[in-house]
Design a protein around this motif. Structure first.
Motif, PDB file in Angstrom:
ATOM      1  N   UNK A  40     -10.704  37.448 -59.576  1.00 17.91           N
ATOM      2  CA  UNK A  40     -10.626  38.258 -58.348  1.00 17.91           C
ATOM      3  C   UNK A  40     -11.207  39.653 -58.570  1.00 17.91           C
ATOM      4  N   UNK A  41     -10.965  40.218 -59.750  1.00 20.21           N
ATOM      5  CA  UNK A  41     -11.520  41.527 -60.085  1.00 20.21           C
ATOM      6  C   UNK A  41     -13.038  41.474 -60.085  1.00 20.21           C
ATOM      7  N   UNK A  42     -13.612  40.450 -60.750  1.00 16.95           N
ATOM      8  CA  UNK A  42     -15.069  40.307 -60.775  1.00 16.95           C
ATOM      9  C   UNK A  42     -15.617  40.134 -59.356  1.00 16.95           C
ATOM     10  N   UNK A  43     -14.918  39.336 -58.552  1.00 16.88           N
ATOM     11  CA  UNK A  43     -15.364  39.093 -57.171  1.00 16.88           C
ATOM     12  C   UNK A  43     -15.351  40.390 -56.361  1.00 16.88           C
ATOM     13  N   UNK A  44     -14.261  41.140 -56.466  1.00 21.01           N
ATOM     14  CA  UNK A  44     -14.151  42.393 -55.716  1.00 21.01           C
ATOM     15  C   UNK A  44     -15.227  43.382 -56.145  1.00 21.01           C
ATOM     16  N   UNK A  45     -15.434  43.495 -57.447  1.00 17.23           N
ATOM     17  CA  UNK A  45     -16.429  44.433 -57.975  1.00 17.23           C
ATOM     18  C   UNK A  45     -17.841  44.062 -57.526  1.00 17.23           C
ATOM     19  N   UNK A  46     -18.189  42.806 -57.679  1.00 17.49           N
ATOM     20  CA  UNK A  46     -19.542  42.371 -57.300  1.00 17.49           C
ATOM     21  C   UNK A  46     -19.743  42.460 -55.786  1.00 17.49           C
ATOM     22  N   UNK A  47     -18.725  42.104 -55.026  1.00 16.74           N
ATOM     23  CA  UNK A  47     -18.796  42.206 -53.567  1.00 16.74           C
ATOM     24  C   UNK A  47     -18.987  43.665 -53.143  1.00 16.74           C
ATOM     25  N   UNK A  48     -18.206  44.547 -53.743  1.00 19.01           N
ATOM     26  CA  UNK A  48     -18.287  45.970 -53.396  1.00 19.01           C
ATOM     27  C   UNK A  48     -19.671  46.537 -53.720  1.00 19.01           C
ATOM     28  N   UNK A  49     -20.201  46.191 -54.867  1.00 16.87           N
ATOM     29  CA  UNK A  49     -21.531  46.671 -55.244  1.00 16.87           C
ATOM     30  C   UNK A  49     -22.585  46.132 -54.286  1.00 16.87           C
ATOM     31  N   UNK A  50     -22.513  44.830 -53.997  1.00 15.52           N
ATOM     32  CA  UNK A  50     -23.504  44.214 -53.106  1.00 15.52           C
ATOM     33  C   UNK A  50     -23.502  44.869 -51.724  1.00 15.52           C
ATOM     34  N   UNK A  51     -22.319  45.222 -51.233  1.00 12.59           N
ATOM     35  CA  UNK A  51     -22.224  45.833 -49.904  1.00 12.59           C
ATOM     36  C   UNK A  51     -22.541  47.326 -49.902  1.00 12.59           C
ATOM     37  N   UNK A  52     -22.406  47.971 -51.048  1.00  7.60           N
ATOM     38  CA  UNK A  52     -22.515  49.426 -51.092  1.00  7.60           C
ATOM     39  C   UNK A  52     -23.840  49.961 -51.607  1.00  7.60           C
ATOM     40  N   UNK A  53     -24.572  49.167 -52.362  1.00  9.66           N
ATOM     41  CA  UNK A  53     -25.764  49.656 -53.051  1.00  9.66           C
ATOM     42  C   UNK A  53     -26.782  50.281 -52.088  1.00  9.66           C
ATOM     43  N   UNK A  54     -27.158  49.558 -51.046  1.00 11.37           N
ATOM     44  CA  UNK A  54     -28.164  50.098 -50.124  1.00 11.37           C
ATOM     45  C   UNK A  54     -27.632  51.304 -49.356  1.00 11.37           C
ATOM     46  N   UNK A  55     -26.329  51.333 -49.112  1.00 12.13           N
ATOM     47  CA  UNK A  55     -25.744  52.497 -48.419  1.00 12.13           C
ATOM     48  C   UNK A  55     -25.912  53.770 -49.244  1.00 12.13           C
ATOM     49  N   UNK A  56     -25.761  53.649 -50.566  1.00 12.43           N
ATOM     50  CA  UNK A  56     -25.960  54.815 -51.441  1.00 12.43           C
ATOM     51  C   UNK A  56     -27.413  55.283 -51.362  1.00 12.43           C
ATOM     52  N   UNK A  57     -28.339  54.340 -51.352  1.00 18.66           N
ATOM     53  CA  UNK A  57     -29.764  54.693 -51.256  1.00 18.66           C
ATOM     54  C   UNK A  57     -30.068  55.375 -49.916  1.00 18.66           C
ATOM     55  N   UNK A  58     -29.440  54.910 -48.853  1.00 25.20           N
ATOM     56  CA  UNK A  58     -29.623  55.536 -47.526  1.00 25.20           C
ATOM     57  C   UNK A  58     -29.059  56.954 -47.542  1.00 25.20           C
ATOM     58  N   UNK A  59     -27.849  57.114 -48.074  1.00 24.34           N
ATOM     59  CA  UNK A  59     -27.209  58.436 -48.127  1.00 24.34           C
ATOM     60  C   UNK A  59     -28.071  59.443 -48.877  1.00 24.34           C
ATOM     61  N   UNK A  60     -28.740  58.981 -49.938  1.00 33.23           N
ATOM     62  CA  UNK A  60     -29.578  59.879 -50.739  1.00 33.23           C
ATOM     63  C   UNK A  60     -30.986  60.052 -50.174  1.00 33.23           C
TER      64      UNK A  60
END
Length: 182
Positions: free
Chosen positions: A121-141
């Motif tokens: 579950x930890x691996x799933x949450x971490x990978x899910x969070x990264x997959x959903x957040x990565x492009x948002x960080x690029x947009x913010x920057x």
């Protein structure tokens, strides 16, 4: 100081540290080579960056109210999943850090199974969070402005995260079984 931009930078650093940490551990588990110094250095660096990311995220969402409002859950399901996965990461991190000892002390019992489930579950949450957040960080920057490119980056990030999730879940669980159960 723009907390959202600093948090985006920190999240990208956290992704790099995660890739290094998971890459080392996948290597260690597949080759049965373990270096406690590498494990601890990569883990503590990642935990420190993650801790700062959590603090800045909490300030951004709850103090500055500088986040998307989730009023239409069907329209903002990605934001809901992103936040739920973040909470799961924080809740499951202590189990992840202590997992080897927990597994060792509970071989053959329900605690062993629950620890392995918590790890997955930890691996799933971490990978899910990264997959959903990565492009948002690029947009913010300001590195990403086109929606077409965002969709492509989201797909690539999701595929990479899915592969990392499967690799971690299968390899680490199988090696734990070999080490602890025989």
């Amino acid at each position: 100081m723009n907390i959202k931009k600093w948090n985006a930078r920190l999240s990208l650093l956290t992704v790099v540290l995660f890739l290094i940490h998971e890459g080392y551990h996948l290597y260690a588990y597949t080759t049965m080579y373990y270096n406690p110094i590498l494990s601890k250095v990569t883990g503590y660096a990642l935990a420190g960056a993650l801790g700062l990311h959590v603090i800045l995220s909490i300030i951004s969402v709850f103090v500055l109210h500088d986040a998307k409002k989730v009023t239409y859950k069907k329209l903002n399901i990605k934001t809901v999943i992103q936040r739920v996965s973040a909470v799961l990461i924080v809740l499951l991190l202590p189990i992840h850090i202590l997992s080897f000892g927990l597994l060792q002390s509970s071989v053959g019992g329900i605690g062993y199974i629950l620890t392995e489930i918590a790890q997955i579950l930890f691996y799933a949450a971490l990978c899910c969070h990264i997959a959903l957040s990565f492009s948002n960080a690029l947009i913010t920057l300001g590195y990403l402005t086109e929606m077409r490119r965002k969709r492509i980056i989201d797909i690539v990030a999701a595929v990479i995260c899915a592969i990392l999730f499967l690799a971690a879940s299968v390899i680490i669980t199988l090696v734990h079984t070999k080490i602890f159960i025989g």
